[in-house]
Design a protein around this motif. Sequence first.
Motif, PDB file in Angstrom:
ATOM      1  N   ASN A  26       0.839  -1.193   0.000  1.00 28.64           N
ATOM      2  CA  ASN A  26       0.000   0.000   0.000  1.00 28.64           C
ATOM      3  C   ASN A  26       0.877   1.248   0.000  1.00 28.64           C
ATOM      4  N   GLU A  27       0.588   2.175  -0.897  1.00 26.09           N
ATOM      5  CA  GLU A  27       1.394   3.393  -0.968  1.00 26.09           C
ATOM      6  C   GLU A  27       0.627   4.492  -1.688  1.00 26.09           C
ATOM      7  N   ILE A  28       1.001   5.719  -1.398  1.00 24.84           N
ATOM      8  CA  ILE A  28       0.505   6.884  -2.130  1.00 24.84           C
ATOM      9  C   ILE A  28       1.726   7.698  -2.531  1.00 24.84           C
ATOM     10  N   LYS A  52      -3.194   0.061  -3.599  1.00 20.68           N
ATOM     11  CA  LYS A  52      -3.842  -0.416  -2.375  1.00 20.68           C
ATOM     12  C   LYS A  52      -4.307  -1.848  -2.537  1.00 20.68           C
ATOM     13  N   LYS A  53      -3.916  -2.690  -1.593  1.00 21.92           N
ATOM     14  CA  LYS A  53      -4.415  -4.069  -1.570  1.00 21.92           C
ATOM     15  C   LYS A  53      -5.837  -4.058  -1.019  1.00 21.92           C
ATOM     16  N   ILE A  54      -6.813  -4.390  -1.866  1.00 24.44           N
ATOM     17  CA  ILE A  54      -8.214  -4.388  -1.456  1.00 24.44           C
ATOM     18  C   ILE A  54      -8.508  -5.571  -0.538  1.00 24.44           C
ATOM     19  N   ASN A  55      -7.929  -6.709  -0.878  1.00 24.02           N
ATOM     20  CA  ASN A  55      -8.032  -7.917  -0.050  1.00 24.02           C
ATOM     21  C   ASN A  55      -6.828  -8.803  -0.386  1.00 24.02           C
ATOM     22  N   LYS A  56      -6.922 -10.082  -0.114  1.00 27.07           N
ATOM     23  CA  LYS A  56      -5.761 -10.960  -0.330  1.00 27.07           C
ATOM     24  C   LYS A  56      -5.440 -11.160  -1.805  1.00 27.07           C
ATOM     25  N   THR A  57      -6.409 -10.904  -2.680  1.00 29.23           N
ATOM     26  CA  THR A  57      -6.189 -11.233  -4.096  1.00 29.23           C
ATOM     27  C   THR A  57      -6.276 -10.039  -5.046  1.00 29.23           C
ATOM     28  N   LYS A  58      -6.864  -8.923  -4.610  1.00 26.20           N
ATOM     29  CA  LYS A  58      -7.101  -7.809  -5.530  1.00 26.20           C
ATOM     30  C   LYS A  58      -6.293  -6.569  -5.160  1.00 26.20           C
ATOM     31  N   LEU A  59      -5.799  -5.897  -6.220  1.00 27.19           N
ATOM     32  CA  LEU A  59      -4.970  -4.701  -6.057  1.00 27.19           C
ATOM     33  C   LEU A  59      -5.595  -3.549  -6.828  1.00 27.19           C
ATOM     34  N   LEU A  60      -5.750  -2.411  -6.157  1.00 24.66           N
ATOM     35  CA  LEU A  60      -6.263  -1.200  -6.801  1.00 24.66           C
ATOM     36  C   LEU A  60      -5.107  -0.280  -7.164  1.00 24.66           C
ATOM     37  N   ILE A  61      -5.117   0.200  -8.409  1.00 27.15           N
ATOM     38  CA  ILE A  61      -4.152   1.210  -8.853  1.00 27.15           C
ATOM     39  C   ILE A  61      -4.974   2.417  -9.298  1.00 27.15           C
ATOM     40  N   LYS A  62      -4.866   3.515  -8.573  1.00 22.78           N
ATOM     41  CA  LYS A  62      -5.680   4.696  -8.852  1.00 22.78           C
ATOM     42  C   LYS A  62      -4.782   5.909  -9.111  1.00 22.78           C
ATOM     43  N   THR A  63      -4.989   6.564 -10.239  1.00 22.30           N
ATOM     44  CA  THR A  63      -4.223   7.759 -10.554  1.00 22.30           C
ATOM     45  C   THR A  63      -5.177   8.946 -10.670  1.00 22.30           C
ATOM     46  N   ARG A 211      11.645   0.049  -5.616  1.00 20.25           N
ATOM     47  CA  ARG A 211      10.865   0.023  -6.861  1.00 20.25           C
ATOM     48  C   ARG A 211       9.947   1.262  -6.996  1.00 20.25           C
ATOM     49  N   GLU A 212      10.289   2.314  -6.286  1.00 23.76           N
ATOM     50  CA  GLU A 212       9.586   3.584  -6.456  1.00 23.76           C
ATOM     51  C   GLU A 212      10.029   4.228  -7.774  1.00 23.76           C
ATOM     52  N   VAL A 213       9.076   4.780  -8.529  1.00 26.01           N
ATOM     53  CA  VAL A 213       9.428   5.534  -9.737  1.00 26.01           C
ATOM     54  C   VAL A 213       9.855   6.937  -9.304  1.00 26.01           C
ATOM     55  N   LEU A 214      11.144   7.226  -9.424  1.00 27.43           N
ATOM     56  CA  LEU A 214      11.658   8.522  -9.000  1.00 27.43           C
ATOM     57  C   LEU A 214      11.444   9.590 -10.068  1.00 27.43           C
ATOM     58  N   LYS A 215      11.425   9.142 -11.327  1.00 25.73           N
ATOM     59  CA  LYS A 215      11.326  10.089 -12.431  1.00 25.73           C
ATOM     60  C   LYS A 215      10.861   9.345 -13.676  1.00 25.73           C
ATOM     61  N   GLN A 216      10.102  10.036 -14.511  1.00 21.93           N
ATOM     62  CA  GLN A 216       9.706   9.487 -15.807  1.00 21.93           C
ATOM     63  C   GLN A 216       9.905  10.561 -16.863  1.00 21.93           C
ATOM     64  N   GLU A 217      10.585  10.216 -17.928  1.00 20.40           N
ATOM     65  CA  GLU A 217      10.778  11.139 -19.050  1.00 20.40           C
ATOM     66  C   GLU A 217       9.964  10.645 -20.242  1.00 20.40           C
TER      67      GLU A 217
END
Length: 231
Positions: A26-28, A52-63, A211-217
């Motif tokens: 889980n991270e923001i 965000k891990k919604i439960n044991k099997t599902k992952l939410l990616i929100k932008t 594995r944090e994205v520090l920068k994107q070009e």
Amino acid sequence: MSSANFFAQKALSPGNVKLESKFIKNEISNTVWYAEKGDQKVEIGKITTEVKKINKTKLLIKTTVQMNQAPGKPWVDSTLVRTSDFQPIYHSSYNLMRDMVLNFEKNKAIGYYLDKKTQKKDQIDEKISTEYFDSNSYPALIRFLPLKEHYSTEIPIFDYNPAAKKGVIKAYIEEVNSGELNGKKVWIVKTTDDIQDRKTVSTYFIDKSTREVLKQEIDAGGRKMVMESVK
């Protein structure tokens, strides 16, 4: 045999992907989006990404993208995937121009696409004959792959755009190199995709230890943008 071909992997799919799952948590994260004009950087927006891990099997990616030119009217994309292999489950996208909702099954994608300018609503019912990832989740997927020097692969992604290609197209990890950014050891991952006919190059600078994205070009045919992580 060229080094690029020698190190190329077969196309990824939820059926064969091996994720480094210890990095999925889980991270923001917050990013500032700039356009580069000569030696100048002009801020054009801010991006908040929630994993965000919604439960044991599902992952939410929100932008959530907030453009400076449209304050108070964010572009929000939410994608639900299976945590173990990023098998897509759901994707919604809401912005000033259109609303879109997709529900994924093994062999099809169903939902709708509403063009807010014309008020035309397309019902989506696309048959899919191959394994795939969602186009909105593959940038997150890249972070968790077993990255190494000279790694390259193809990533089948489902993308819906009534004015362009739709259905399963491909994203490509062109090459991976080791490097350093602000004193941190990083993977430098160069990618393209068929959404822009491989003309847009996105390069991710990914912290090896987190594995944090520090920068994107982003280089889109001479138009250059950069996204930089902020604390």
